[in-house]
Design an enzyme around this catalytic site. Structure first.
Site, mmCIF file in Angstrom:
data_model
loop_
_atom_site.group_PDB
_atom_site.id
_atom_site.type_symbol
_atom_site.label_atom_id
_atom_site.label_comp_id
_atom_site.label_asym_id
_atom_site.label_seq_id
_atom_site.Cartn_x
_atom_site.Cartn_y
_atom_site.Cartn_z
ATOM 1 N N MET A 94 -33.892 -7.721 -0.635
ATOM 2 C CA MET A 94 -33.239 -8.399 -1.755
ATOM 3 C C MET A 94 -34.327 -8.991 -2.639
ATOM 4 O O MET A 94 -35.240 -9.655 -2.158
ATOM 5 C CB MET A 94 -32.247 -9.454 -1.293
ATOM 6 C CG MET A 94 -32.752 -10.552 -0.419
ATOM 7 S SD MET A 94 -31.348 -11.538 0.126
ATOM 8 C CE MET A 94 -32.082 -13.144 0.277
ATOM 9 N N TYR A 124 -37.475 -20.373 3.038
ATOM 10 C CA TYR A 124 -36.869 -19.257 2.305
ATOM 11 C C TYR A 124 -35.363 -19.179 2.508
ATOM 12 O O TYR A 124 -34.792 -19.890 3.315
ATOM 13 C CB TYR A 124 -37.557 -17.928 2.570
ATOM 14 C CG TYR A 124 -37.675 -17.382 3.978
ATOM 15 C CD1 TYR A 124 -36.921 -17.818 5.046
ATOM 16 C CD2 TYR A 124 -38.592 -16.351 4.209
ATOM 17 C CE1 TYR A 124 -37.057 -17.263 6.294
ATOM 18 C CE2 TYR A 124 -38.733 -15.780 5.459
ATOM 19 C CZ TYR A 124 -37.961 -16.236 6.494
ATOM 20 O OH TYR A 124 -38.107 -15.676 7.739
ATOM 21 N N GLU A 125 -34.743 -18.305 1.708
ATOM 22 C CA GLU A 125 -33.278 -18.202 1.607
ATOM 23 C C GLU A 125 -32.650 -19.514 1.158
ATOM 24 O O GLU A 125 -31.549 -19.879 1.583
ATOM 25 C CB GLU A 125 -32.657 -17.742 2.934
ATOM 26 C CG GLU A 125 -33.188 -16.431 3.452
ATOM 27 C CD GLU A 125 -33.080 -15.300 2.450
ATOM 28 O OE1 GLU A 125 -32.181 -15.350 1.597
ATOM 29 O OE2 GLU A 125 -33.906 -14.380 2.506
ATOM 30 N N GLY A 126 -33.340 -20.238 0.310
ATOM 31 C CA GLY A 126 -32.867 -21.541 -0.140
ATOM 32 C C GLY A 126 -33.432 -22.620 0.753
ATOM 33 O O GLY A 126 -33.115 -22.684 1.946
#
Length: 593
Positions: free
Chosen positions: A164, A441-443
């Site tokens: 992504m 990561y991933e927010g």
């Protein structure tokens, strides 16, 4: 580093006894004919063999070697390609993928345990199939039939991997300001221009093709996040017969040199007019991508859990073997010149804290997985909607709390090792480095906390919290809690305080625009500690009657007591911080920092 051993008994205990997921599966038409507990046991056993004998033994060597980058080509460490291919051949990349496209279609309540095994064995290795699983889910839910038929079978089989591509050098959390562009072509495709950074698995040598899911803006895009579209951009174009065609105009410009996960390729990707195809509706890319991001957020939480589980096993083995110092007279072994580290109260504190976080986190990930199954496969509309609401509420908690406690557990493990935990020889320092990224990561976990408190709780005026409060209270009121009255009272007390603090926050937020941002992390931790208390009570009540048949459950009961006596009281420090609000944070002028 100690050999990794999959905690099969604990996983079976959770699936069979605590959550009784088999009964759930039999009520779900999509699962009833394919899943039962015998099948689940066989899957866990096979996955455990892969984690213990294939992936884990290569983890340290792969970290030492890392990935290399030369002339646009990324090479993974020795053994990675062979191990990945063996994983793919067994169908393990598409464990949750749609069976219509060759996936196993496993329920999430089962697959969370496989994910934990893979993360405990080697977090860096787990990222390659992990990102692919998220790409599969996004494409399956939002892609056209043509895209799904072309790409999903290869992704589900593991022959191709997925990524992504969100972040740009100037746009991380604020994706509304991305600059990547998508220009329409006459054949219905698009030319993608832009540069993305921090792309996990963006380039590597494990497979022949990599399928990128890329956020970009169309020429007529409105400003901000409402102008983002999602595109599928393959590394190699695919011919009509399914064979690979020419190289697309996407290339790796460099790789990042990181604190940890050295064997995971974190890439800068340049899209120079690369051919791509729209996924879903124009300007609706962010909601589509959140399908993948939310899936990955639970997966990232499990990375924290896996690292914590490995840390606990390492530290326990070391503490039992390491002879150092003397305990009290009652604990001394006079046949040896010193006692093991196990006689020291502080070492026991660290070990039991790790154990409480690991087993509580494993139960919590199973609980969230069960809600995902009910939301996805359930045929009871009301139950599915309720489960979906619980998933929305608990996803940021799963990501942030499991990774916060995961880092704490790896650092505690390092502390048990003392100086040996700081040097590379024992491998413990690798866990600290590898787990650290999971909070980012991933927010970031601060963003997760904002999502929980700002969007999910205050944004719903507290209604999204209701299903969790109801679950906890119903369990406490409807279960036989003989012998656990103190713990039940503590859990109910803190649940009431959570509800009261929430009402107070909702009211205060109307007059203080800084409030949510200022107390969100403490609020998320409050929810996390209460959720773990709920998990520990559920495990204890089920374990108690079985101790005669399963002696290992004695430890479960004692650890539950430890959690309530030594860990849950942490909430007493969180509540005043939440109630004191934002004032202390905004007293300073910028030049006073």
């Amino acid at each position: 580093m100690a050999d990794y051993r999959v905690p099969r008994a604990d996983m079976q205990f959770l699936l069979n006894d605590v959550f009784n997921v088999g009964a759930d599966w039999q009520q779900m038409p999509a699962l009833a004919d394919m899943m039962d507990m015998d099948t689940a046991t066989a899957i866990i056993d096979e996955a455990a063999k892969l984690a213990e004998t294939l992936v884990a033994p290569n983890s340290r060597a792969a970290d030492e070697q890392g990935v290399t980058f030369k002339d646009g080509v990324v090479t993974t460490p020795a053994g990675y390609k062979e191990n990945y291919q063996q994983l793919a051949e067994g169908g393990w990349v598409g464990v949750t993928a749609n069976p219509d496209f060759g996936g196993m279609g496993l329920p999430k309540s089962l697959s969370v345990h496989y994910e934990e095994m893979l993360c405990a064995a080697d977090i860096a290795f787990s990222l390659y199939p992990g990102l692919t699983s998220g790409a599969i889910m996004t494409l399956d839910l939002h892609g056209s039939d043509e895209l799904k038929n072309t790409y999903l079978p290869k992704l589900a089989s593991g022959e191709w991997t997925g990524t992504m591509c969100l972040t740009e050098s100037h746009a991380g959390t604020d994706l509304g300001i991305i600059r990547s562009k998508a220009e329409p072509d006459s054949d219905g495709s698009f030319h993608i221009h832009g540069t993305k950074i921090f792309i996990t698995g963006g380039e590597h040598d494990l497979v022949d093709n990599i399928v990128h899911l890329v956020l970009a803006k169309l020429p007529d895009a409105p400003a901000g996040s409402k102008g983002i579209s999602l595109f599928l951009v393959p590394k190699f174009l695919v011919n009509e017969d399914g064979s690979l065609g020419e190289r697309n105009a996407v290339s790796c410009g460099s790789i990042e040199h990181k604190m940890g996960i050295h064997a995971s390729a974190t890439c800068v990707l340049n899209f120079d007019g690369a051919k791509g195809w729209l996924i879903g509706d124009p300007h609706r890319g962010l909601p589509a991508m959140f399908t993948m991001m939310n899936y990955e957020r639970l997966g990232v939480g499990i990375q924290g859990l896996g690292g914590a589980a490995r840390s606990y096993q390492n530290a326990l083995e070391y503490a039992q073997d390491r002879i150092q110092g003397r305990g009290a007279k009652a604990t001394q072994n006079h046949k040896k010149e010193a006692d093991s580290l196990m006689v020291h109260g502080d070492v026991r504190r660290m070990l039991l804290t790790m154990k409480a976080f690991v087993e509580g986190g494993r139960a919590f990930s199973t609980y969230v997985g069960q809600q995902l199954d009910r939301a996805k496969f359930g045929d009871n509309v009301e139950q599915s909607q309720r489960a979906d609401a619980l998933v929305a509420l608990l996803t940021p908690v799963a990501k942030a709390f499991l990774t916060d406690t995961g880092l704490e557990a790896t650092i505690l493990g390092q502390q048990v090792f003392g100086g040996h935990g700081y040097v590379r020889e024992w491998g413990q320092e690798q866990l600290v480095r590898d787990v650290r990224i999971a909070q980012i990561y991933e927010g970031t976990n601060g963003i997760q906390a904002l999502d929980l408190l700002g969007r999910k709780v205050v944004g719903s005026q507290g209604s999204n919290l209701t299903p969790l409060l109801e679950d906890i209270r119903a369990f406490c009121n409807d279960s036989d809690t003989t012998g656990w009255k103190v713990e039940v009272a503590a859990l109910l007390k803190h649940t009431d305080r959570l509800e009261g603090a929430t009402r107070e926050l909702i009211e205060k937020a109307r007059g203080d625009e800084n409030l949510v941002n200022s107390v969100a992390v403490e609020y998320l931790h409050l929810v996390g500690y209460i959720c773990f208390a709920y998990m520990w009570l559920r495990m204890a009540l089920v374990a108690a009657p079985q101790v005669g048949e399963k002696p290992h459950l004695r430890s479960k009961i004692k650890t539950a007591k430890f959690y309530f006596e030594r860990i849950l009281p942490r909430v007493e420090g969180l509540l005043p911080a939440i109630q004191n609000g934002s004032k202390a944070l905004f007293e300073h002028e910028e030049d006073e920092f």
